[in-house]
Enzyme design. Structure first.
Site, PDB file in Angstrom:
ATOM      1  N   CYS A 206      37.537  29.857  31.347  1.00  0.00           N
ATOM      2  CA  CYS A 206      38.050  28.486  31.220  1.00  0.00           C
ATOM      3  C   CYS A 206      38.267  27.966  32.634  1.00  0.00           C
ATOM      4  CB  CYS A 206      39.330  28.457  30.408  1.00  0.00           C
ATOM      5  SG  CYS A 206      39.219  29.278  28.799  1.00  0.00           S
ATOM      6  N   ALA A 208      37.403  25.024  34.567  1.00  0.00           N
ATOM      7  CA  ALA A 208      37.717  23.696  35.111  1.00  0.00           C
ATOM      8  C   ALA A 208      39.228  23.554  35.315  1.00  0.00           C
ATOM      9  CB  ALA A 208      37.197  22.613  34.167  1.00  0.00           C
ATOM     10  N   LYS A 212      40.597  28.024  40.920  1.00  0.00           N
ATOM     11  CA  LYS A 212      40.523  29.489  40.856  1.00  0.00           C
ATOM     12  C   LYS A 212      39.082  29.962  41.054  1.00  0.00           C
ATOM     13  CE  LYS A 212      44.365  29.671  37.528  1.00  0.00           C
ATOM     14  NZ  LYS A 212      44.363  28.221  37.223  1.00  0.00           N
ATOM     15  N   ASP A 237      33.195  26.224  31.025  1.00  0.00           N
ATOM     16  CA  ASP A 237      34.232  25.379  30.439  1.00  0.00           C
ATOM     17  C   ASP A 237      33.668  24.704  29.206  1.00  0.00           C
ATOM     18  OD1 ASP A 237      37.124  24.454  31.390  1.00  0.00           O
ATOM     19  OD2 ASP A 237      36.180  22.783  30.321  1.00  0.00           O
ATOM     20  N   CYS A 337      50.105  28.827  31.859  1.00  0.00           N
ATOM     21  CA  CYS A 337      51.162  28.115  32.587  1.00  0.00           C
ATOM     22  C   CYS A 337      52.341  27.846  31.670  1.00  0.00           C
ATOM     23  CB  CYS A 337      50.622  26.821  33.187  1.00  0.00           C
ATOM     24  SG  CYS A 337      49.845  25.719  31.998  1.00  0.00           S
TER      25      CYS A 337
END
Length: 782
Positions: A206, A208, A212, A237, A337
């Site tokens: 993943c 986009a 990273k 993505d 997150c």
């Protein structure tokens, strides 16, 4: 936005305003809603709230930074240590600091760091903006080699304050060059914990917007003396539009080892590669699984942080697909997150339980010293939006069992729970180091997954000519770059097709032979790794990929939706064949090509580099006598300009520079993008800052000069007359003193000359060089 949606938003804001009046209101500040996210008043950036609303100041309505349900949930879970709750909540209410990272794989990283510390950071000392003292930027103690920094300067202050305009221009320009990345601090952690080496095959599931991914590319190119690392990065993505943001990030680093694809991460296809003439399934050495999450900190604005049931299922599917494609002994980093254990420990526990011992959590407590972290937890509960708690799956009523699933609860078997070592996960709390919240788990694959005990292998024998077949990329209907693979043919058609390929190879070899002799390419140069983006007609651009990426492309053209791959290394010249080669070198790929070029290289001193970067078509007489001697007997055409640092002159630039150029009869010029020119000039200590007002005053003058050059071109001026005219006009503007010592010219003059060169390279259409537009669909999207 529709009328009904607008009415609902106004009603919601009206209700919030009334609630604030009852409680006494609050301030108008940015809210820390999660890593990398800052929201103000529930409005999108740049959109003005409805003027009919009352009670908003400074352009945005005040927001409530309290949520009773949010606080109740996280207090009950006990994630925050006792006595730290107030500090935790206070940190969430404050805006995130601005963070930047210096790209570590380029040899210029140390020079940029030196420039930042000795020049720009020093100018921020004792500076106040709008009554707020600017704090000196601090390096992130846990990031290697001081290559990551954070400051309390917000983007708004950086953009609007005249005192910080110079620093802001530096950040923007270096970001465009790929030398600096704006990235939230905790977002830098997962790539570091992947422990990447240059030979690793990496999947970013993943990817986009790509910060990273950029870190992973840098790690592959840790040794800049190796133009083609054995490893590669496949960045995926699910969102096609976000893929082009990813392309923009990746292309700044000019790597031949990156490929951007567009697939659903939970069902990304198995790819095949050629291993000694046989097709085998591709398994990755490293996988980054930074999954979508509920962004738990939005709880200040609404209760969307409790909508985790859909995201948890998706997270588990993505993570499961990741470990299926992980090689034995490989490492996968799972991250979110969110601080919610249902999206974190619950997913990891479910994955470990399904693996039946095939996976284990790695102990990374000794890695990244200086990073403050909390261990994973083993006990948690599930709460609904109405505040109802559930400790076990058996307590969930039947009408809630589609919303709440068994995998959301902790494992009850104490032996299994102990064997999982969930405490090896790490959770980053916002108030510990002034960052966003984050969760990371590092998984090691010890054996195949139980449902994949017999690993699929394809033993199809490949044709013997794979090394000579031309790979052609074309643009699909949606603008993405894809690889064309010919369908299987009958025997007679196949023999005919083979003959056509041989003829094509012969014709291509003739052209490559001309360029090969012209640049004296090393025999080890991998010419089979050159790709084009058109199937028919003249090839306007040539792109280079590593042999591993080429291997993936050749064997998976029907499975993959490729968005972008390869870096431009050559561009076609109009009438270029009369100069020995139909293609000139491109700056984007010069660092990849340079190790294989043994001719048409001119070593220049630092004063010559300054002349090349500040003047458009300088006469040869302006260069050093050594450079004039080297150029004297060299034929016209594309050249390589190389600067090697002198250790005996420590005050000069101490990193090598390689530039693409063009040698005329009496002049020498460099083909380098504007931002890259500014980068090199900054590293050499030349002031390139220009205030916005002065830039606007000179805008009309620049346009008139460009139009004048176009008129001259249309009248059929030959190349050398045009070059001489441009240089004469340039000298008339900057004066005789500037022509003798271009380094001492003012910042305004340097910037004007760079802009002139940038405009000329785009608009001037001489019969020697035609700057063809890059047909790369990703550039159009960007």
């Amino acid at each position: 936005m529709g009328r009904r949606a607008r009415d609902r938003r106004q009603q919601l804001q009206q209700q919030r305003r009334q609630d604030r009046q009852e409680r006494g209101g609050g301030g108008d500040q940015a809210v820390r809603t999660g890593p990398g996210e800052v929201k103000r008043g529930g409005e999108r950036w740049g959109r003005r709230p409805d003027a009919s609303l009352q009670g908003w100041a400074g352009g945005y309505p005040e927001i409530v930074k309290e949520n009773e349900l949010f606080e109740r949930y996280y207090r009950e879970l006990g994630i925050v240590p006792a006595g730290e709750w107030d500090a935790f909540m206070a940190a969430l209410r404050e805006p995130l600091p601005a963070t930047l990272r210096i790209t570590g794989y380029r040899s210029h990283a140390k020079e940029i760091l030196h420039c930042l510390k000795e020049k720009y950071f020093r100018e921020l000392q004792d500076l106040e903006v709008d009554g707020q003292k600017v704090e000196m930027p601090q390096s992130l103690s846990w990031y290697p080699e001081e290559l990551a920094w954070h400051t309390n300067l917000s983007r708004k202050i950086l953009r609007k304050s005249p005192l910080l305009e110079k620093f802001h221009q530096f950040l923007v320009s270096e970001t465009e060059c790929g030398n600096i990345s704006r990235q939230e601090a905790v977002s830098m952690i997962p790539p570091l914990l992947l422990d990447v080496s240059p030979h690793h095959k990496i999947l970013d599931m993943c990817a986009a917007p790509g910060s990273k991914t950029a870190q992973l590319i840098e790690m592959l190119h840790a040794d800049m003396n190796v133009p083609f690392p054995n490893g590669f990065v496949i960045a995926n993505d699910v969102d096609n539009k976000r893929c082009y943001l990813l392309v923009h990030q990746a292309k700044r680093l000019n790597s031949p080892c990156i490929m951007v694809v567009n697939h659903d991460a939970s069902s990304i296809p198995n790819l095949q590669i050629d291993v000694d003439g046989r097709k085998e399934i591709l398994f990755y050495d490293r996988i980054l699984c930074d999954v979508p999450c509920s962004k738990a900190f939005i709880g200040f604005l609404n209760d969307s942080w409790l909508d985790q049931e859909c995201s948890v299922r998706l997270q588990l599917r993505i993570a499961t697909r990741g470990v299926e494609q992980l090689a034995e002994g490989g490492r996968m980093v799972y991250s979110t997150c969110s601080l919610n254990p249902i999206e974190n420990e619950a997913v990891i526990a479910s994955l470990l339980e399904k693996s039946q011992g095939a996976l284990e959590l790695a102990d990374v407590s000794s890695e990244l010293p200086g990073l403050k972290r909390m261990p994973g937890i083993t006990k948690w509960k599930v709460m609904l939006k109405d505040g109802q708690w559930f400790e076990e799956w058996k307590d969930v009523p039947s009408n809630r069992q589609t919303q709440i699933r068994p995998t959301m609860f902790p494992v009850k078997d104490e032996e299994k729970l102990k064997a999982m070592n969930l405490e090896r996960c790490l959770r980053i709390l916002p108030h510990h180091q002034n960052t966003g919240g984050f969760f990371v788990a590092v998984l090691i694959k010890k054996s195949p997954m139980p449902w994949n005990k017999r690993q699929p292998k394809v033993h199809q024998k490949l044709p013997q000519r794979t090394g000579d077949t031309e790979v052609t990329a074309t643009n699909s209907g949606n603008g993405s770059a894809c690889i064309i693979e010919e369908p299987k043919l009958a025997e007679n058609e196949e023999s005919k097709k083979m003959q056509e390929l041989q003829n094509l190879d012969t014709e291509q070899s003739k052209k490559e032979g001309v360029c090969g002799k012209f640049y004296a390419l090393d025999p080890s140069f991998p010419k089979m790794n050159l790709l084009t983006r058109t199937q028919e007609g003249k090839k306007r651009q040539l792109y280079m990929v590593s042999k591993e990426i080429r291997n993936v492309l050749l064997n998976n053209s029907e499975k993959m939706k490729v968005i972008n791959t390869g870096i431009k290394v050559w561009s076609r010249n109009s009438d270029g064949e009369q100069f020995g080669c139909a293609f000139r070198l491109a700056q984007e790929g010069i660092y990849t090509l340079y190790p294989f070029i043994h001719a048409r290289i001119i070593n220049v001193c630092i004063e010559d580099v300054k002349i090349l970067l500040t003047q458009e078509n300088p006469f040869l007489s302006k260069f050093s006598s050594e450079t004039q001697k080297k150029v004297k007997d060299m034929a016209m055409g594309s050249i390589v300009l190389k600067y090697d640092p002198d250790p005996e002159k420590p005050h000069d630039l101490q990193c090598p520079i390689v530039l693409c150029g063009w040698q005329g009869k009496t002049s020498l010029r460099a083909f380098v993008p504007k931002n890259e020119r500014l980068h090199y000039l900054r590293m050499m200590g030349v002031e390139v800052f220009k205030a916005k007002r002065k830039e606007e005053e000179l805008e009309n003058k620049t346009e008139e000069e460009v139009q004048h050059r176009l008129v001259q071109t249309e009248e059929g001026m030959d190349v050398e007359d045009k070059e001489r005219d441009l240089v004469t006009k340039m000298e008339a503007e900057i004066g005789e003193e500037s022509s003798q010592s271009p380094v001492e010219s003012s910042a305004m003059e340097i910037e004007n000359k760079i802009e002139d060169l940038d405009q000329s390279s785009k608009n001037a259409n001489t019969h020697v060089i035609q700057e063809g537009k890059d047909t790369d669909a990703s550039n159009v999207k960007d």
